[in-house]
Design an enzyme around this catalytic site. Structure first.
Site, short mmCIF file in Angstrom:
data_model
loop_
_atom_site.label_atom_id
_atom_site.label_comp_id
_atom_site.label_asym_id
_atom_site.label_seq_id
_atom_site.Cartn_x
_atom_site.Cartn_y
_atom_site.Cartn_z
CE1 TYR A 23 -3.43 -2.60 0.20
CE2 TYR A 23 -3.99 -1.84 2.39
CZ TYR A 23 -4.25 -2.65 1.32
OH TYR A 23 -5.32 -3.50 1.35
CG PHE B 59 -12.74 -3.11 -3.20
CD1 PHE B 59 -12.02 -2.03 -2.72
CD2 PHE B 59 -12.12 -3.97 -4.10
CE1 PHE B 59 -10.71 -1.80 -3.12
CE2 PHE B 59 -10.81 -3.76 -4.51
CZ PHE B 59 -10.10 -2.67 -4.01
N GLY C 195 -17.52 -0.86 -4.18
CA GLY C 195 -18.28 -1.58 -5.20
C GLY C 195 -17.49 -1.76 -6.47
#
Length: 301
Positions: free
Chosen positions: A69, A217, A221
């Site tokens: 990340y 998510f 989405g």
């Protein structure tokens, strides 16, 4: 529903092995920029640090992160280390290994089993810790995870890892991993827009076995790594209006309503969005509202 005083324990707690966490946690992916990885502009470092401080003030004790990340200027693990070290005793930091990005940000070849020690040690170094609370093996399309998971189980025996989880898996991979070592959590993509039958089965199995199911998510989405979806159908909007809530809060509340073993790890670099996400843990959808959302989900599938 946008109250800034609602805390992360509003949805209750669950355990990752012997570690108790509030069901609403925090995903660190968006600490590094306006979108994940190299997809957006780098974040303001001080603002990201402030988000983490605010998360702790609001009771977050479960942070999900990874060494991969990072954006061109920011590293999620470094920001976490700077903001929160020395770490509070109740804080559980969950990392994941398997995928690899080089220093220019390009995705490299997925890890071999003998690469995973290096991945774990890099997370330890970046976070400034002598052990990792939970490490998820992110499956990268391989048919079997036994060899990779076995390598992590050895590191667990050495004391570098306290608990193990798996991510992006099918039910057979959970059984495969459990034959090697205990699994405390499963991370799969899941939300109101997700209709993967394997993940639905994993959700059910985890509930039966008392394993945490930690969807990623859930808000984004179809937007995925690019960020939260801007499209909400009328069912979501109607429920949001009924509760004076945002569509994102409805999506999180629906996700949490799938079972007491379901955790949420919404991520953001915005302090206001952080408070809204945490407040979603107090949103209780009615049976009729859940039926409407579930019906909408089935029709769009």
């Amino acid at each position: 529903m946008t109250s800034k005083t609602i805390t992360a324990d509003a949805a209750g707690t669950w355990t990752l092995g012997d570690l108790t966490v509030n069901r609403v946690g925090f995903g660190a992916m968006r600490l590094t920029g306006s979108a994940a990885f190299h997809l957006g502009t780098p974040s303001d470092r001080e603002r990201s640090i402030a988000v983490l401080h605010r998360a702790r003030e609001l009771g977050v004790n479960h942070i999900d992160t990874a060494a991969f990340y990072f954006s061109s200027l920011r590293s999620a693990n470094e920001i976490i280390n700077s903001a929160l070290s020395p770490y509070p005793d109740d804080l559980v930091i969950v990392t994941k290994v398997g995928p690899f990005r080089n220093y220019s940000g390009e995705w490299g070849t997925s890890a071999r089993p003998d690469d995973l020690r290096g991945h774990v040690e890099e997370n330890l170094r970046q976070l400034g810790r002598d052990h990792l609370d939970v490490v998820n093996l992110r499956r990268m399309r391989q048919d079997s995870i036994a060899e990779h998971f076995g390598a992590l189980a050895e590191l667990r025996e050495e004391g570098l890892i306290r608990h193990l989880g798996i991510s992006d898996v099918e039910p057979r991979h959970l059984a495969e991993a459990q034959a090697i070592a205990p699994v405390v959590c499963v991370q799969n993509r899941f939300g109101l827009d997700s209709r993967n039958p394997d993940t639905a089965e994993i959700l059910r199995i985890c509930g039966e076995q008392g394993i945490a199911f930690v969807p990623f998510f859930a808000i984004a989405g179809e937007g995925g790594s690019h960020g939260a979806t801007a499209g909400h159908d009328e069912a979501v909007l109607a429920v949001a209006r009924a509760h004076d809530a945002t569509p994102a809060q409805v999506r999180l509340a629906w996700t949490l309503a799938q079972g007491p073993h379901v955790l949420a790890i919404p991520g953001t670099g915005n302090p206001d969005h952080l408070a809204e996400n945490i407040a979603a843990g107090a949103l209780r959808l009615t049976g009729d509202e859940l039926d409407i959302l579930n019906s909408r989900r089935q029709k769009s599938g």
